[in-house]
Design an enzyme around this catalytic site. Structure first.
Site, PDB file in Angstrom:
ATOM      1  CG  LEU A 144      -1.991  -1.010   1.386  1.00 52.61           C
ATOM      2  CD1 LEU A 144      -2.660  -0.879   2.756  1.00 52.61           C
ATOM      3  CD2 LEU A 144      -3.029  -0.864   0.276  1.00 52.61           C
ATOM      4  CG  ASP A 145       0.354   4.235  -2.922  1.00 54.98           C
ATOM      5  OD1 ASP A 145       1.131   3.391  -3.390  1.00 54.98           O
ATOM      6  OD2 ASP A 145      -0.548   4.783  -3.577  1.00 54.98           O
ATOM      7  CE  LYS A 146       5.225   9.066   4.677  1.00 55.66           C
ATOM      8  NZ  LYS A 146       6.164  10.197   4.506  1.00 55.66           N
ATOM      9  NE  ARG A 244      -2.137   8.550  -4.609  1.00 55.85           N
ATOM     10  CZ  ARG A 244      -0.840   8.627  -4.335  1.00 55.85           C
ATOM     11  NH1 ARG A 244      -0.157   7.531  -4.003  1.00 55.85           N
ATOM     12  NH2 ARG A 244      -0.230   9.790  -4.392  1.00 55.85           N
TER      13      ARG A 244
END
Length: 309
Positions: A144-146, A244
């Protein structure tokens, strides 16, 4: 290769039945303990030879090819275990599922040597982690992205890691996200099918790119506000920054996303309002159907309260 220690050296010879098959697919089928991505890394590291010559992952086999595979001894992980509190949703001898908070990096990298999910997982699992992800990503099956919160699966052994990787590759893991986007989404539900690749304008960003990889995102409206919409999002593919990029491309950027929108929002939230809420998959060892959920984080709930007032 001269200074490398090997756990195993495997020799195979092909026949007419293998002719024309890609070597990476052939080896991942033959070596069931290793994922295709791991095989591809071996090839790129010149640890797979055909007739004593280096090849690429797309090499097409011929009958009588003599293949040598060098399996390196896993290197010691130079990452320090850290006692960082984690929200553990599920844990057994094979997997651990974490509700990752927004702002936590998954694995160490330049600029983020500590304080990562891997540092925390190592303190919890000690020596019980899959080594397939390599020295910096032990047990990490997906990411998962930060600044995306939510559910993340970590494999405790190589067998679980290979199985989970295969489930993800075969689109057998259903991932459900909740996203708050800017704009009033009129459609009740829709599918975004646009290839994603590196941006030609900024190599640090991803973009819809006709030469990119296939990417499919489904969404449906959960709730509409005046200038915002709450969406349930499911992805068929797992491209970098997929949700996103796709939502921004159709004019509905995720609130708080500083990369794929202007980043401005009246709530002052740092990081995007995107949460991996639900994972559905088969347990990698028992085959039991699993459905795990993680409630929206407090900051996300506070924003929704403000929008409802």
């Amino acid at each position: 290769m001269d200074n490398m220690d090997f756990e195993d050296i495997i020799n195979l010879t092909t026949d007419e039945n293998n002719s024309g098959e890609r070597i990476d697919k052939f080896l991942s089928d033959m070596l069931s303990s290793y994922s295709r991505s791991y095989v591809q890394k071996l090839i790129s590291d010149s640890l797979v030879l055909v007739d004593n010559k280096n090849i690429k992952s797309n090499y097409k086999l011929r009958a009588g090819d003599a293949i040598t595979i060098y399996i390196p001894v896993p290197r010691e992980l130079e990452v320090t275990p850290e006692n960082i509190p984690l929200d553990i949703i599920y844990e057994d001898d094979d997997i651990i599922v974490i509700n990752k908070p927004k702002g936590m990096v998954v694995h160490p990298a330049n600029g983020n040597p500590d304080g990562t999910l891997v540092n925390a997982i190592m303190a919890i699992c000690k020596d019980s982690l899959s080594g397939i992800g390599g020295e910096i990503r032990p047990g990490i099956v997906h990411r998962l992205d930060k600044d995306t919160s939510g559910l993340l699966i970590v494999a405790k052994n190589d067998k679980a890691h290979v199985n989970m990787s295969e489930q993800i590759k075969n689109h057998e893991v259903e991932k459900t996200y909740i996203a708050l986007v800017k704009g009033f989404v009129k459609e009740e539900e829709a599918t975004i099918n646009m290839p994603i690749g590196r941006s030609t304008k900024d190599r640090k960003k991803m973009a819809v790119n006709k030469n990119g990889k296939n990417a499919v995102t489904h969404f449906k409206v959960l709730k509409r506000f005046k200038n915002y919409t709450l969406l349930e999002v499911k992805i068929e593919t797992g491209r970098t920054h997929q949700i996103r990029v796709h939502l921004s491309e159709i004019g509905y950027p995720v609130v708080g996303d500083t990369v794929y929108s202007n980043g401005k929002n009246e709530f002052g939230v740092v990081g995007q309002c995107l949460h991996a809420k639900c994972l559905e998959f088969k347990h990698p060892i028992t085959g039991k159907s699993m459905k795990l959920e993680a409630e929206l984080p407090e900051y996300f709930l506070e924003i929704l309260k403000k929008l409802e007032n």
